[in-house]
Enzyme design. Structure first.
Site, short mmCIF file in Angstrom:
data_model
loop_
_atom_site.label_atom_id
_atom_site.label_comp_id
_atom_site.label_asym_id
_atom_site.label_seq_id
_atom_site.Cartn_x
_atom_site.Cartn_y
_atom_site.Cartn_z
N ASP A 227 -2.29 0.62 -4.27
CA ASP A 227 -1.53 0.91 -3.06
C ASP A 227 -0.04 0.76 -3.37
O ASP A 227 0.34 0.14 -4.37
CB ASP A 227 -1.96 -0.06 -1.95
CG ASP A 227 -1.29 0.24 -0.63
OD1 ASP A 227 -1.32 1.42 -0.21
OD2 ASP A 227 -0.72 -0.68 -0.03
N ASP B 217 3.03 0.72 -0.50
CA ASP B 217 3.75 -0.09 0.49
C ASP B 217 3.18 -1.50 0.51
O ASP B 217 1.98 -1.69 0.70
CB ASP B 217 3.62 0.53 1.89
CG ASP B 217 4.32 1.87 1.99
OD1 ASP B 217 5.55 1.90 1.86
OD2 ASP B 217 3.63 2.89 2.19
N LYS C 181 -7.86 5.24 3.69
CA LYS C 181 -8.47 3.92 3.70
C LYS C 181 -8.48 3.34 5.12
O LYS C 181 -7.51 3.53 5.84
CB LYS C 181 -7.70 2.99 2.75
CG LYS C 181 -7.64 3.49 1.31
CD LYS C 181 -6.68 2.66 0.46
CE LYS C 181 -5.23 3.04 0.70
NZ LYS C 181 -4.30 2.36 -0.26
N ASP D 124 -2.63 -4.65 -0.39
CA ASP D 124 -2.09 -5.80 0.33
C ASP D 124 -2.71 -5.98 1.71
O ASP D 124 -2.40 -6.94 2.41
CB ASP D 124 -0.58 -5.65 0.50
CG ASP D 124 -0.23 -4.51 1.44
OD1 ASP D 124 -0.54 -3.34 1.10
OD2 ASP D 124 0.33 -4.77 2.53
#
Length: 272
Positions: free
Chosen positions: A13, A15, A194, A219
């Site tokens: 990922d 961000d 996701k 995260d």
């Protein structure tokens, strides 16, 4: 055994893992240098549908990291790929709520895009509504999407994140827009990003790897980690983004590993 001793590929990922807004997180360059030194293949997979692959490449270059567009997979790219297998792009019209990142992959797949709804000349209306995060969202866009859905169009969401982390804090995400359209029409969207497993499966196909030799790094429990669980791959959560150790304590599912940040991942990689 470290998390990386038996893998071939990473789905990472962006961000909250690699940066916050326009600010790279500490250790970014070393992280990618180590991936290359270890000959680990990777895809950067994000639910954020606002930017194109080219724009993400440019963003990373500005942070000192050089990658190719083939190493980027956004939820918008995954959506366009999914739709191209479900319908014939040459005969399908799409109404898009979203920015360039949502529109460009659909055009590349051969879809015709429309920004209007005509109650009289219905042949010009879209038969699919695709909704991604749109920071220029207007009432008219929402209205035209609503008209189109009421007329029977398929409803596709690039992703269902209700919030988005920024340098100023958490702000509205695409899931909130989807919720507004669903409330107005009664039509539930099919979401591609996701935590649906579609993106992870597409990424594994691009990487030519399988579930046993792939790790997802993210995260956010409700997207990155849950998506990995649904795709049957191991996951590693960093604590530099949305989800916290407190969130882990009350979650019904867990990542395989938890690390503080990408610097900790780099250290683990270097020990393999």
């Amino acid at each position: 055994m470290t998390p990386f001793s038996d893998i071939q590929a990473l789905i990472i990922d962006m961000d909250g893992v690699l940066w916050h807004g326009s600010q790279p997180l500490p250790g970014l360059i070393d992280f990618f240098d180590t991936l290359r030194a270890k000959h680990l293949r990777f895809i950067l997979a994000t639910n954020n549908a606002t930017l194109t692959a080219e724009q993400y490449v440019t963003k990373l270059a500005g942070m000192g990291v050089r990658i190719g567009t083939e190493q980027i997979l956004t939820s918008a790219m995954a959506t366009a790929s999914y739709l191209s297998r479900e319908v014939d792009p040459a005969t399908s019209r799409v109404f898009v709520i979203g920015e360039e990142g949502a529109r460009a992959p659909l055009l590349e797949q051969g879809f015709t895009l429309t920004d209007t709804f005509d109650p009289v000349n219905t042949q010009t209306n879209a038969d699919i509504v695709v909704c991604g995060l749109d920071r220029t969202l207007t009432w008219q866009k929402l209205a035209n999407a609503t008209y189109t859905l009421h007329a029977g169009a398929k409803f596709i969401g690039t992703n269902a994140d209700t919030s988005l982390p920024t340098e100023q804090g958490m702000t509205i995400g695409n899931g909130a827009i989807l919720a507004a359209l669903q409330a107005a029409t009664g039509v539930k969207p099919i979401t591609i990003g996701k935590p649906e497993p579609i993106m992870y499966r597409q990424a594994m196909a691009l990487l030519d790897t399988d579930t046993n030799k792939t790790i997802a790094i993210g995260d956010r429990l409700d997207t990155d980690i849950l998506g990995a669980v649904r795709a049957d791959i191991r996951s590693l959560m960093v604590l530099t983004g949305v989800s916290s150790e407190e969130d882990l304590k009350v979650s019904d599912f867990q990542p395989t590993w938890v690390m503080q940040d990408i610097r900790a991942i780099t250290q683990a990689l270097q020990k393999t």
